[in-house]
Design an enzyme around this catalytic site. Sequence first.
Site, PDB file in Angstrom:
ATOM      1  N   GLN A 172       0.843  -1.202   0.000  1.00  0.00           N
ATOM      2  CA  GLN A 172       0.000   0.000   0.000  1.00  0.00           C
ATOM      3  C   GLN A 172       0.877   1.252   0.000  1.00  0.00           C
ATOM      4  OE1 GLN A 172      -1.972   0.447   3.751  1.00  0.00           O
ATOM      5  NE2 GLN A 172      -3.367   2.030   3.040  1.00  0.00           N
ATOM      6  N   SER A 209       1.276   6.539   2.614  1.00  0.00           N
ATOM      7  CA  SER A 209       2.002   7.475   3.482  1.00  0.00           C
ATOM      8  C   SER A 209       3.269   7.998   2.820  1.00  0.00           C
ATOM      9  CB  SER A 209       2.403   6.792   4.789  1.00  0.00           C
ATOM     10  OG  SER A 209       1.273   6.266   5.427  1.00  0.00           O
ATOM     11  N   GLU A 215      -9.883  -1.455   6.872  1.00  0.00           N
ATOM     12  CA  GLU A 215      -8.659  -1.848   7.577  1.00  0.00           C
ATOM     13  C   GLU A 215      -8.854  -1.716   9.091  1.00  0.00           C
ATOM     14  OE1 GLU A 215      -5.213   0.562   6.738  1.00  0.00           O
ATOM     15  OE2 GLU A 215      -3.830  -1.002   7.378  1.00  0.00           O
ATOM     16  N   ASN A 222      -4.458   6.469  16.622  1.00  0.00           N
ATOM     17  CA  ASN A 222      -5.615   6.510  17.532  1.00  0.00           C
ATOM     18  C   ASN A 222      -6.070   7.935  17.821  1.00  0.00           C
ATOM     19  OD1 ASN A 222      -5.276   3.802  17.464  1.00  0.00           O
ATOM     20  ND2 ASN A 222      -5.359   3.497  19.679  1.00  0.00           N
TER      21      ASN A 222
HETATM   22  C1  LIG Z   1       5.074  -0.424  10.974  1.00  0.00           C
HETATM   23  C2  LIG Z   1       4.274   0.505  10.114  1.00  0.00           C
HETATM   24  C3  LIG Z   1       3.675   0.004   8.974  1.00  0.00           C
HETATM   25  C4  LIG Z   1       2.969   0.876   8.121  1.00  0.00           C
HETATM   26  N1  LIG Z   1       2.488   0.385   6.929  1.00  0.00           N
HETATM   27  C5  LIG Z   1       2.022   1.278   6.004  1.00  0.00           C
HETATM   28  C6  LIG Z   1       1.723   0.859   4.674  1.00  0.00           C
HETATM   29  O1  LIG Z   1       1.841  -0.321   4.322  1.00  0.00           O
HETATM   30  N2  LIG Z   1       1.336   1.787   3.775  1.00  0.00           N
HETATM   31  C7  LIG Z   1       1.174   3.109   4.105  1.00  0.00           C
HETATM   32  O2  LIG Z   1       0.789   3.894   3.246  1.00  0.00           O
HETATM   33  N3  LIG Z   1       1.442   3.548   5.366  1.00  0.00           N
HETATM   34  C8  LIG Z   1       1.867   2.662   6.311  1.00  0.00           C
HETATM   35  N4  LIG Z   1       2.178   3.088   7.584  1.00  0.00           N
HETATM   36  C9  LIG Z   1       2.100   4.527   7.867  1.00  0.00           C
HETATM   37  C10 LIG Z   1       1.039   4.886   8.862  1.00  0.00           C
HETATM   38  O3  LIG Z   1      -0.226   4.869   8.256  1.00  0.00           O
HETATM   39  C11 LIG Z   1       1.414   6.269   9.420  1.00  0.00           C
HETATM   40  O4  LIG Z   1       2.540   6.073  10.257  1.00  0.00           O
HETATM   41  C12 LIG Z   1       0.304   6.895  10.198  1.00  0.00           C
HETATM   42  O5  LIG Z   1      -0.720   7.298   9.338  1.00  0.00           O
HETATM   43  C13 LIG Z   1       0.800   8.132  10.998  1.00  0.00           C
HETATM   44  O6  LIG Z   1       1.491   9.013  10.155  1.00  0.00           O
HETATM   45  P1  LIG Z   1       2.954   9.541  10.533  1.00  0.00           P
HETATM   46  O7  LIG Z   1       3.791   8.357  10.869  1.00  0.00           O
HETATM   47  O8  LIG Z   1       3.400  10.435   9.447  1.00  0.00           O
HETATM   48  O9  LIG Z   1       2.765  10.356  11.867  1.00  0.00           O
HETATM   49  P2  LIG Z   1       2.215  11.855  12.002  1.00  0.00           P
HETATM   50  O10 LIG Z   1       1.030  12.037  11.130  1.00  0.00           O
HETATM   51  O11 LIG Z   1       3.363  12.791  11.815  1.00  0.00           O
HETATM   52  O12 LIG Z   1       1.760  11.868  13.506  1.00  0.00           O
HETATM   53  C14 LIG Z   1       2.693  11.935  14.599  1.00  0.00           C
HETATM   54  C15 LIG Z   1       1.886  11.980  15.885  1.00  0.00           C
HETATM   55  O13 LIG Z   1       1.054  13.152  15.900  1.00  0.00           O
HETATM   56  C16 LIG Z   1      -0.324  12.782  16.074  1.00  0.00           C
HETATM   57  N5  LIG Z   1      -1.175  13.643  15.252  1.00  0.00           N
HETATM   58  C17 LIG Z   1      -0.982  13.963  13.941  1.00  0.00           C
HETATM   59  N6  LIG Z   1      -1.980  14.775  13.509  1.00  0.00           N
HETATM   60  C18 LIG Z   1      -2.814  14.954  14.568  1.00  0.00           C
HETATM   61  C19 LIG Z   1      -4.032  15.677  14.754  1.00  0.00           C
HETATM   62  N7  LIG Z   1      -4.595  16.363  13.746  1.00  0.00           N
HETATM   63  N8  LIG Z   1      -4.630  15.612  15.968  1.00  0.00           N
HETATM   64  C20 LIG Z   1      -4.069  14.904  17.000  1.00  0.00           C
HETATM   65  N9  LIG Z   1      -2.906  14.221  16.882  1.00  0.00           N
HETATM   66  C21 LIG Z   1      -2.296  14.223  15.689  1.00  0.00           C
HETATM   67  C22 LIG Z   1      -0.424  11.337  15.603  1.00  0.00           C
HETATM   68  O14 LIG Z   1      -1.475  10.667  16.228  1.00  0.00           O
HETATM   69  C23 LIG Z   1       0.924  10.773  16.037  1.00  0.00           C
HETATM   70  O15 LIG Z   1       0.886  10.413  17.393  1.00  0.00           O
HETATM   71  C24 LIG Z   1       2.824   2.242   8.475  1.00  0.00           C
HETATM   72  C25 LIG Z   1       3.401   2.730   9.662  1.00  0.00           C
HETATM   73  C26 LIG Z   1       4.133   1.882  10.465  1.00  0.00           C
HETATM   74  C27 LIG Z   1       4.788   2.469  11.695  1.00  0.00           C
END
Ligand SMILES: Cc1cc2nc3c(=O)[nH]c(=O)nc-3n(C[C@H](O)[C@H](O)[C@H](O)COP(=O)(O)OP(=O)(O)OC[C@H]3O[C@@H](n4cnc5c(N)ncnc54)[C@H](O)[C@@H]3O)c2cc1C
Length: 393
Positions: free
Chosen positions: A126, A129, A244, A379
């Site tokens: 997928q 991100s 999902e 979450n």
């Molecule tokens: C092991 C793993 C597997 C994954 N697999 C896939 C995959 O196969 N394909 C894919 O596309 N993605 C994948 N992901 C990505 C995953 O969907 C993202 O990590 C997730 O959406 C969070 O985005 P970020 O890591 O950029 O964190 P950020 O968006 O930068 O968030 C950082 C922190 O800030 C908080 N935060 C951000 N915005 C807000 C808000 N508006 N209000 C309150 N809190 C907020 C978040 O909750 C988090 O705690 C994977 C991630 C991991 C760690």
Amino acid sequence: MSIFNTPELRAFRAEVRQFLDAELDDELRQATRAGLHIPRALVARWQAALHGRGWGAPHWPVATGGPGWNALQRYVFEEELAFADAPPGDVLGLFLAGPMLIAEGNAEQKTRYLPGVLSGENFWCQGFSEPNAGSDLASLKTHARLDGDDWVISGQKTWLTGGHEADLMFLLARTEFEAKPQAGLSMFIIDMKSPGLTVNPIITIDEGHSVNALFLDEVRVPRENLVGTRGAGWGYAKDLLARERVNNAQAPRTKRDLVALEKLAGRLQGSDGELLASRPVIQRRLASLTVDYVALESAVLGVIAEQMAGKEPGPAASTLKIRGSELQQRVTETAMTLLGEAGIVLHPEYHGGPLATEAEGWIDRHLFRRVVTIYAGSNEIQKTIIAKSLLDM
Ligand SMILES: Cc1cc2nc3c(=O)[nH]c(=O)nc-3n(C[C@H](O)[C@H](O)[C@H](O)COP(=O)(O)OP(=O)(O)OC[C@H]3O[C@@H](n4cnc5c(N)ncnc54)[C@H](O)[C@@H]3O)c2cc1C
């Protein structure tokens, strides 16, 4: 009386158990118990066995290869698989790419791509991100432009689960630049062998490799690999992420872990020789997890009842995702507390040690499951969805 205790469901459960006894060998069970990064070859072998029995994709419509079970049968099936230590299958193909193509793909795409998911021959990843677009997915920068009969796609994706082993990827890219961010995104199918794609490993805290960084440098994708309507990808992505989230409640596998945890407490002794299971503080902790599990299961069954009545889960998926993921983490945290220093040994050479059987797989699950409160929409983001759509805030 339990809703599972009907003659039909009891017979169904027995049929599934019989199949698992016959088909699920020790290598598959052992790989599932040992951790979460199960080699592709094993997952494919298990998927082929399920497909051979007509059970390759329990939640797909019959017309696309599903067995025609209702939601309760699917739940029983998941429970039996979890308790037998069966590998979870190619989740990205079965739960995300497949249902998305069934809903939005054209006839040619369905014919071309669905059989490979069912048989276990094709694995998917997928590409949503990006380094600066996770929670705020609509701000993604990967872009696609039409050049003759090809889309030409450039950009960077991150955290691709299974990206190093996948044959195909569903990817969200920007095709419209004037529109508001959500309106300008389109969904594409990409062959992972396409020139211009570079996949680099990301090693996670458990020292496992299942996620990857991806670079796209002018990758040419045939025009017909656009899914659905140009610019409508955001809607497809939202539906896909809701599916999902229900899957990520993982209730049957959490139940299996909870039972394993109780057994662990019943085997381990404290330094005074007393069984940990007989200590009130441990009993209280296990009871609290069990109560929360029962609440989760009843919420999941509520969603199942709605699905059987033809309704989509909607924002309830967010509550399940929060509850399910938090519980998964609490279960492994408790296992780590019970195991003490024996639990913190990660490497296979430990597997011959005095607590090898008890400790096996817990640390891997404990570390990797840091992710369950993050992926499929963190979450915190789920709480915002609930606040807006259920509480009208
Ligand atoms: C092991 C793993 C597997 C994954 N697999 C896939 C995959 O196969 N394909 C894919 O596309 N993605 C994948 N992901 C990505 C995953 O969907 C993202 O990590 C997730 O959406 C969070 O985005 P970020 O890591 O950029 O964190 P950020 O968006 O930068 O968030 C950082 C922190 O800030 C908080 N935060 C951000 N915005 C807000 C808000 N508006 N209000 C309150 N809190 C907020 C978040 O909750 C988090 O705690 C994977 C991630 C991991 C760690």
